[in-house]
Design an enzyme around this catalytic site. Structure first.
Site, PDB file in Angstrom:
ATOM      1  N   ARG A  64      20.990  27.514  69.364  1.00  0.00           N
ATOM      2  CA  ARG A  64      21.784  28.500  68.603  1.00  0.00           C
ATOM      3  C   ARG A  64      23.076  28.663  68.830  1.00  0.00           C
ATOM      4  O   ARG A  64      24.104  28.577  68.214  1.00  0.00           O
ATOM      5  CB  ARG A  64      21.003  30.051  68.758  1.00  0.00           C
ATOM      6  CG  ARG A  64      19.618  29.965  68.131  1.00  0.00           C
ATOM      7  CD  ARG A  64      19.418  31.530  68.197  1.00  0.00           C
ATOM      8  NE  ARG A  64      20.108  32.387  67.200  1.00  0.00           N
ATOM      9  CZ  ARG A  64      19.453  32.475  65.758  1.00  0.00           C
ATOM     10  NH1 ARG A  64      18.638  31.786  65.355  1.00  0.00           N
ATOM     11  NH2 ARG A  64      20.176  33.285  64.941  1.00  0.00           N
ATOM     12  N   LEU A  92      24.417  36.187  64.602  1.00  0.00           N
ATOM     13  CA  LEU A  92      25.185  35.378  65.355  1.00  0.00           C
ATOM     14  C   LEU A  92      25.040  35.279  66.909  1.00  0.00           C
ATOM     15  O   LEU A  92      24.895  36.402  67.379  1.00  0.00           O
ATOM     16  CB  LEU A  92      26.732  35.780  64.908  1.00  0.00           C
ATOM     17  CG  LEU A  92      27.117  35.542  63.454  1.00  0.00           C
ATOM     18  CD1 LEU A  92      28.302  36.397  62.802  1.00  0.00           C
ATOM     19  CD2 LEU A  92      27.161  34.054  63.068  1.00  0.00           C
ATOM     20  N   ASN A 106      29.520  43.744  58.060  1.00  0.00           N
ATOM     21  CA  ASN A 106      28.345  43.157  57.555  1.00  0.00           C
ATOM     22  C   ASN A 106      27.748  44.324  56.463  1.00  0.00           C
ATOM     23  O   ASN A 106      28.083  45.392  56.792  1.00  0.00           O
ATOM     24  CB  ASN A 106      27.129  42.951  58.665  1.00  0.00           C
ATOM     25  CG  ASN A 106      25.827  42.588  58.057  1.00  0.00           C
ATOM     26  OD1 ASN A 106      25.945  41.796  56.962  1.00  0.00           O
ATOM     27  ND2 ASN A 106      24.865  42.724  58.733  1.00  0.00           N
ATOM     28  N   THR A 107      27.168  43.886  55.243  1.00  0.00           N
ATOM     29  CA  THR A 107      26.482  44.919  54.620  1.00  0.00           C
ATOM     30  C   THR A 107      25.073  44.878  54.696  1.00  0.00           C
ATOM     31  O   THR A 107      24.532  44.028  55.126  1.00  0.00           O
ATOM     32  CB  THR A 107      26.697  44.572  52.959  1.00  0.00           C
ATOM     33  OG1 THR A 107      26.312  43.418  52.653  1.00  0.00           O
ATOM     34  CG2 THR A 107      28.070  44.382  52.655  1.00  0.00           C
ATOM     35  N   HIS A 108      24.352  45.934  54.689  1.00  0.00           N
ATOM     36  CA  HIS A 108      23.144  45.953  54.973  1.00  0.00           C
ATOM     37  C   HIS A 108      22.400  47.036  53.679  1.00  0.00           C
ATOM     38  O   HIS A 108      22.912  48.119  53.459  1.00  0.00           O
ATOM     39  CB  HIS A 108      22.788  46.539  56.242  1.00  0.00           C
ATOM     40  CG  HIS A 108      21.178  46.597  56.580  1.00  0.00           C
ATOM     41  ND1 HIS A 108      20.483  45.548  56.696  1.00  0.00           N
ATOM     42  CD2 HIS A 108      20.352  47.539  56.633  1.00  0.00           C
ATOM     43  CE1 HIS A 108      19.338  45.911  57.133  1.00  0.00           C
ATOM     44  NE2 HIS A 108      19.125  47.000  56.839  1.00  0.00           N
ATOM     45  N   SER A 135      24.683  50.498  53.576  1.00  0.00           N
ATOM     46  CA  SER A 135      25.843  50.698  54.691  1.00  0.00           C
ATOM     47  C   SER A 135      26.742  49.513  54.999  1.00  0.00           C
ATOM     48  O   SER A 135      26.144  47.995  54.521  1.00  0.00           O
ATOM     49  CB  SER A 135      24.937  50.628  55.995  1.00  0.00           C
ATOM     50  OG  SER A 135      24.143  51.978  56.119  1.00  0.00           O
ATOM     51  N   ASP A 140      28.082  44.042  65.840  1.00  0.00           N
ATOM     52  CA  ASP A 140      27.941  43.889  67.127  1.00  0.00           C
ATOM     53  C   ASP A 140      26.761  43.064  67.488  1.00  0.00           C
ATOM     54  O   ASP A 140      26.249  42.190  66.862  1.00  0.00           O
ATOM     55  CB  ASP A 140      27.989  45.453  67.882  1.00  0.00           C
ATOM     56  CG  ASP A 140      26.772  45.961  67.714  1.00  0.00           C
ATOM     57  OD1 ASP A 140      25.522  45.360  66.904  1.00  0.00           O
ATOM     58  OD2 ASP A 140      26.341  47.139  68.123  1.00  0.00           O
ATOM     59  N   GLY A 142      23.828  43.691  68.521  1.00  0.00           N
ATOM     60  CA  GLY A 142      22.489  44.167  68.164  1.00  0.00           C
ATOM     61  C   GLY A 142      21.885  43.703  66.563  1.00  0.00           C
ATOM     62  O   GLY A 142      22.685  43.139  65.950  1.00  0.00           O
ATOM     63  N   ASP A 144      21.795  44.980  63.152  1.00  0.00           N
ATOM     64  CA  ASP A 144      22.354  46.035  62.406  1.00  0.00           C
ATOM     65  C   ASP A 144      22.927  47.371  63.025  1.00  0.00           C
ATOM     66  O   ASP A 144      22.354  48.401  62.474  1.00  0.00           O
ATOM     67  CB  ASP A 144      21.487  46.004  61.099  1.00  0.00           C
ATOM     68  CG  ASP A 144      21.207  44.979  60.157  1.00  0.00           C
ATOM     69  OD1 ASP A 144      22.335  44.180  60.065  1.00  0.00           O
ATOM     70  OD2 ASP A 144      19.976  44.658  59.965  1.00  0.00           O
TER      71      ASP A 144
HETATM   72  C1  GAR Z   1      22.350  41.970  50.231  1.00  0.00           C
HETATM   73  O1  GAR Z   1      21.584  43.341  49.645  1.00  0.00           O
HETATM   74  C2  GAR Z   1      22.661  42.307  51.773  1.00  0.00           C
HETATM   75  O2  GAR Z   1      22.991  43.719  52.143  1.00  0.00           O
HETATM   76  C3  GAR Z   1      21.482  41.742  52.229  1.00  0.00           C
HETATM   77  O3  GAR Z   1      21.153  40.495  51.509  1.00  0.00           O
HETATM   78  C4  GAR Z   1      21.360  40.854  50.237  1.00  0.00           C
HETATM   79  C5  GAR Z   1      22.239  39.679  49.809  1.00  0.00           C
HETATM   80  O4  GAR Z   1      22.646  39.771  48.609  1.00  0.00           O
HETATM   81  N1  GAR Z   1      21.696  41.559  53.929  1.00  0.00           N
HETATM   82  C6  GAR Z   1      20.709  41.896  54.764  1.00  0.00           C
HETATM   83  O5  GAR Z   1      19.604  42.071  54.500  1.00  0.00           O
HETATM   84  C7  GAR Z   1      21.233  41.670  56.128  1.00  0.00           C
HETATM   85  N2  GAR Z   1      20.209  42.257  57.067  1.00  0.00           N
HETATM   86  P1  GAR Z   1      23.589  38.846  47.735  1.00  0.00           P
HETATM   87  O6  GAR Z   1      23.235  37.342  48.201  1.00  0.00           O
HETATM   88  O7  GAR Z   1      23.152  38.905  46.550  1.00  0.00           O
HETATM   89  O8  GAR Z   1      24.924  39.345  48.006  1.00  0.00           O
END
Ligand code: GAR
Length: 195
Positions: A64, A92, A106-108, A135, A140, A142, A144
């Protein structure tokens, strides 16, 4: 103008929202490159908008850390102001996070710290909650667990499938992401202060 490298793994609908926003002269950010850990379906959005792509597959490296170093090298070529993980489904390595954070967001698809990890939508449904959310966070080391930049609740509706709920969450997620990028570009959100 804030320059962005966006990292994806899948369809890239949030990436597309950023690419479309970048078309607006008033929007203070531009996607300058899109990377992935595979030949991601979402590259088609980058190609449509004439944005260069790069792919660095974990399977091509001994471990990795070696993968992370190669990915970091590609990201750094662009000298971007901000790196956005947008559906990038690999953790990462710490040295990559150390090199990029807090200019790494990051989006979650959940209201963190609820339901972190790769299955935020499925886990919320399995828990039987009446609302979940979306969110945007600073990355960081961890899972999310980084400082929250913004988040919003999304109701779970009777009969929701994972797909239905994720689609509704993504609508909110896109708004949060665009607003976060706007706020960072305008200096209304200071990532160093939040981190
Ligand atoms: C999004 O909902 C994003 O938040 C999620 O993957 C999806 C990607 O959608 N990410 C995670 O779950 C990370 N833990 P997309 O490829 O259509 O933008």
């Amino acid at each position: 103008m804030l320059s962005l490298v966006v990292l994806i793994s899948g369809g890239g609908s949030n990436l597309r929202a950023l690419l479309e926003a970048s078309q607006d002269a008033e929007f203070p950010a531009r996607v300058i490159a899109v990377g992935a850990d595979r030949d991601a379906e979402g590259f088609e959005h980058a190609e449509e908008f004439g944005i260069p792509t790069f792919s660095v597959a974990l399977s091509a490296f001994a471990d990795r850390d070696a993968w992370g170093d190669a990915l970091l090298e590609q990201v750094r070529l662009w000298n971007a102001d901000l790196v956005v993980l947008s559906g990038f489904m690999k953790l990462l390595p710490p040295r990559v996070v150390a090199a990029l954070s807090p200019q790494l967001i990051n989006t979650h698809p959940a209201y963190l710290p609820e339901f972190p990890g790769a299955h935020g939508v499925r886990d919320a449904l399995a828990a039987g909650v009446s609302e979940t959310g979306a969110s945007v966070i600073i990355v960081d080391n961890g899972v999310d667990s980084g400082p929250i930049i913004s988040q919003q609740r999304v109701p779970v509706l009777p009969g929701d499938t994972e797909h239905d709920l994720h689609d509704r969450i993504k609508i909110v997620e896109r708004e949060l992401l665009l607003q976060a990028v706007l706020d960072i570009a305008n200096g209304h959100v200071d990532l160093k202060e939040l981190a």
